[in-house]
Design a protein around this motif. Structure first.
Motif, short mmCIF file in Angstrom:
data_model
loop_
_atom_site.label_atom_id
_atom_site.label_comp_id
_atom_site.label_asym_id
_atom_site.label_seq_id
_atom_site.Cartn_x
_atom_site.Cartn_y
_atom_site.Cartn_z
N UNK A 38 0.80 -1.23 0.00
CA UNK A 38 0.00 0.00 0.00
C UNK A 38 0.83 1.28 0.00
N UNK A 39 1.95 1.22 -0.73
CA UNK A 39 2.72 2.44 -0.95
C UNK A 39 1.89 3.29 -1.91
N UNK A 40 1.71 4.57 -1.60
CA UNK A 40 0.82 5.41 -2.42
C UNK A 40 1.20 5.39 -3.91
N UNK A 41 0.16 5.36 -4.74
CA UNK A 41 0.37 5.31 -6.19
C UNK A 41 1.29 6.41 -6.70
N UNK A 42 1.18 7.61 -6.11
CA UNK A 42 2.02 8.72 -6.58
C UNK A 42 3.50 8.50 -6.27
N UNK A 43 3.81 7.56 -5.40
CA UNK A 43 5.19 7.26 -5.04
C UNK A 43 5.73 6.07 -5.84
N UNK A 44 4.86 5.16 -6.24
CA UNK A 44 5.28 3.90 -6.84
C UNK A 44 6.12 4.11 -8.11
N UNK A 45 5.72 4.98 -9.02
CA UNK A 45 6.45 5.16 -10.27
C UNK A 45 7.88 5.61 -10.05
N UNK A 46 8.07 6.63 -9.22
CA UNK A 46 9.42 7.12 -8.93
C UNK A 46 10.22 6.09 -8.15
N UNK A 47 9.57 5.40 -7.21
CA UNK A 47 10.25 4.37 -6.44
C UNK A 47 10.73 3.24 -7.36
N UNK A 48 9.89 2.87 -8.31
CA UNK A 48 10.26 1.83 -9.27
C UNK A 48 11.48 2.25 -10.07
N UNK A 49 11.48 3.48 -10.57
CA UNK A 49 12.60 3.95 -11.39
C UNK A 49 13.90 3.95 -10.58
N UNK A 50 13.85 4.48 -9.38
CA UNK A 50 15.06 4.57 -8.55
C UNK A 50 15.53 3.19 -8.11
N UNK A 114 19.30 9.69 -10.49
CA UNK A 114 17.87 9.42 -10.32
C UNK A 114 17.60 8.96 -8.89
N UNK A 115 18.45 8.06 -8.40
CA UNK A 115 18.30 7.57 -7.02
C UNK A 115 18.45 8.74 -6.04
N UNK A 116 19.45 9.58 -6.24
CA UNK A 116 19.67 10.73 -5.36
C UNK A 116 18.46 11.66 -5.35
N UNK A 117 17.92 11.95 -6.52
CA UNK A 117 16.78 12.86 -6.60
C UNK A 117 15.55 12.26 -5.90
N UNK A 118 15.29 10.99 -6.14
CA UNK A 118 14.12 10.36 -5.53
C UNK A 118 14.28 10.22 -4.02
N UNK A 119 15.42 9.70 -3.58
CA UNK A 119 15.63 9.40 -2.16
C UNK A 119 16.09 10.62 -1.36
N UNK A 120 16.35 11.73 -2.05
CA UNK A 120 16.77 12.97 -1.39
C UNK A 120 17.92 12.74 -0.42
N UNK A 121 18.93 12.02 -0.93
CA UNK A 121 20.14 11.80 -0.13
C UNK A 121 20.08 10.62 0.82
N UNK A 122 18.95 9.95 0.89
CA UNK A 122 18.81 8.82 1.82
C UNK A 122 18.97 7.50 1.05
N UNK A 123 20.22 7.24 0.67
CA UNK A 123 20.55 6.02 -0.04
C UNK A 123 22.05 5.77 0.11
#
Length: 145
Positions: A38-50, A114-123
Motif C-alpha cells: 500500500x505504498x501510495x500510487x504517486x510514489x510507486x512510479x518514482x520508487x520503481x525507477x530509482x 535518479x536515485x539521489x533525486x528520488x531518495x533525497x540523499x537517503x541512499x
C-alpha cells in the motif's frame, strides 16, 4: 503475496545469474510488492525507477545470487538489493547543488542521480552481515513538506 515478517522486512524476490528474464521479472515483483504494501500510487512510479537503477547496477557490476527486500521504517520503507560482491563502490558527490545546464554529464553514473533525486540523499551502500554488498534507498510514504 508480499508479507512483512515480524522484523518489518519483506523479501520480494531471490534469483541468480542463470535466472531467465531476471530484469523483467524483477521489475514485476517489485511493482507488485509496492502495491501490496500500500505504498501510495504517486510514489510507486518514482520508487520503481530509482529501485531499478540500484538493481540494474547490481546486475551489471556484480554476480548473483541477488536478493531484493523492503523494510518498514515507521511510515516509510527501505528498499534493498543485495548481491555477492564484497566491494563497496566509490560514490561521486551528488549533493553539490546540481548540474549546470552546459555541463556535459558523464556516460556512466546517471542512474545514481535518479536515485539521489528520488531518495533525497537517503541512499547508499553497506556490507551485510555475510560481507556482501547491499545497495539501499529510503522510500518515503509521507506527503512532502
Amino acid at each position: 503475496m508480499t508479507q512483512m515478517r515480524d522484523s518489518g522486512q519483506a523479501l520480494i524476490w531471490r534469483w541468480n545469474d542463470r535466472t531467465r528474464h531476471a530484469a523483467s521479472r524483477t521489475r514485476v515483483a517489485l511493482q507488485c510488492a509496492l502495491h501490496e504494501l500500500e505504498i501510495p500510487d504517486e510514489t510507486v512510479g518514482d520508487a520503481m525507477m530509482a529501485a531499478w537503477e540500484l538493481t540494474a547496477n547490481a546486475l551489471e557490476h556484480a554476480r548473483g545470487p541477488y536478493e531484493m527486500r523492503l523494510l518498514r521504517k515507521g511510515p516509510s520503507f527501505v528498499f534493498e538489493i543485495e548481491d555477492s560482491d564484497p566491494l563497496l563502490p566509490a560514490l561521486l558527490s551528488f549533493r553539490t547543488g546540481g548540474v549546470e545546464a552546459d555541463t556535459e554529464l558523464p556516460e556512466r553514473g546517471r542512474g545514481l542521480q535518479i536515485v539521489e533525486a528520488f531518495a533525497r540523499g537517503r541512499w547508499g551502500f553497506r556490507l551485510s552481515e555475510s560481507e556482501t554488498k547491499v545497495a539501499w534507498m529510503a522510500i518515503s510514504t509521507a506527503p512532502e513538506d
